[in-house]
Design a protein around this motif. Sequence first.
Motif, PDB file in Angstrom:
ATOM      1  N   SER A 219       0.315   4.320  -0.546  1.00  0.00           N
ATOM      2  CA  SER A 219      -0.441   5.568  -0.528  1.00  0.00           C
ATOM      3  C   SER A 219       0.261   6.681   0.237  1.00  0.00           C
ATOM      4  CB  SER A 219      -1.846   5.333   0.042  1.00  0.00           C
ATOM      5  OG  SER A 219      -1.781   4.743   1.330  1.00  0.00           O
TER       6      SER A 219
ATOM      7  N   PRO B 238      -5.328   4.651  -0.012  1.00  0.00           N
ATOM      8  CA  PRO B 238      -5.206   3.456   0.831  1.00  0.00           C
ATOM      9  C   PRO B 238      -6.082   2.302   0.345  1.00  0.00           C
ATOM     10  CG  PRO B 238      -5.427   5.430   2.180  1.00  0.00           C
ATOM     11  CD  PRO B 238      -5.686   5.850   0.762  1.00  0.00           C
ATOM     12  N   MET B 239      -5.559   1.087   0.526  1.00  0.00           N
ATOM     13  CA  MET B 239      -6.307  -0.102   0.133  1.00  0.00           C
ATOM     14  C   MET B 239      -7.104  -0.643   1.315  1.00  0.00           C
ATOM     15  SD  MET B 239      -3.826  -2.277  -2.401  1.00  0.00           S
ATOM     16  CE  MET B 239      -2.403  -2.376  -1.308  1.00  0.00           C
TER      17      MET B 239
ATOM     18  N   ASP C 270       0.873  -1.169   0.000  1.00  0.00           N
ATOM     19  CA  ASP C 270       0.000   0.000   0.000  1.00  0.00           C
ATOM     20  C   ASP C 270       0.911   1.220   0.000  1.00  0.00           C
ATOM     21  OD1 ASP C 270      -1.569   2.214   0.652  1.00  0.00           O
ATOM     22  OD2 ASP C 270      -2.938   1.025   1.891  1.00  0.00           O
TER      23      ASP C 270
ATOM     24  N   GLN D 215      -7.126  -6.906   1.742  1.00  0.00           N
ATOM     25  CA  GLN D 215      -5.794  -7.452   1.967  1.00  0.00           C
ATOM     26  C   GLN D 215      -5.870  -8.741   2.786  1.00  0.00           C
ATOM     27  OE1 GLN D 215      -2.633  -4.446   2.814  1.00  0.00           O
ATOM     28  NE2 GLN D 215      -4.340  -2.997   2.869  1.00  0.00           N
TER      29      GLN D 215
END
Length: 304
Positions: free
Chosen positions: A140, A146-147, A138, A152
């Motif tokens: 970001s 953001p994931m 990630d 995840q």
Amino acid sequence: MTNKHKLRGVLPVFQTPWLEDETIDLETLEREIAWLYDCGANGIVMAMVSETLRLDSEEREQLAAAACLFGKERGVVVISVGAESSKVAERYAKHAEGVGADAVMAIPPVSIGIGESELLAYYTRIIAAIRLPVIVQDASGYVGKPMPIGMQARLLDEFGPERVQYKPEASPIGPKLSELRDATKGRARVFEGTGGIALVDSFKRGVVGTMPGADLIRGLVPLWKALKAGDAERADRIHGPLAALVSMQTSLDGFLAVEKHLLVRQGIFKNTLVRGPVGFKLDAETIREVERQFDRMIAAAESS
């Protein structure tokens, strides 16, 4: 993993040295990688501060092959394979496996905002294409957004903790790391990815390693060893100036400028070239402060 070395510990992301014509300086790259191992690195990583986003496909594969050639005998080699399409990411992953990488790492596409189902499909395709561990990054803190933690965690549930590992860089770093740890019931193997600025806190939250820039290796190896030994006082002495240094690097180009300056200062790089256009350049006052904090870090790292 076929390599006798383990995917853990201090795994610096190497910077890419350029010749004056902006082609890869392979001689300096080999020297950089050897120096990292001489300083105690457990492996090397090709990733964002290797300027992967500024390489064409052929250069990216050339750099990956060179990293494996120069680095594999002494530790693990991790190759970044993230791309703007799943097809290209799959190509990079297969190439990395073919040239001897021990693991790959992938950021998601950064030019578009995609939903959870598309992210899941993107990472699933990369994982299914190879037999190596895939580190979900990630990124970001630099690029993208953001994931979702749930997405995840689903990857780990499906493929297991040896195949799916993590480098979370979304803010706030500490709580996000703990959220990922808790969502995976403590099974996630996580690497700190903020240049070392969050390493002391992240270590307490269970990271198995760190992936900092190459320039601070002489501070980060002693810091990691102090944390492993439970020597909080020594860890704090090293971490103070290190964190001050990293705090001045507020963008990808900020990291590149400082890291290459310090690599030249340590006699590893011949120049500070970064492929342009660049969004950050060091001025004289910043250089003075960078060097002051670097000297403080080295003094702390080398003290008993």
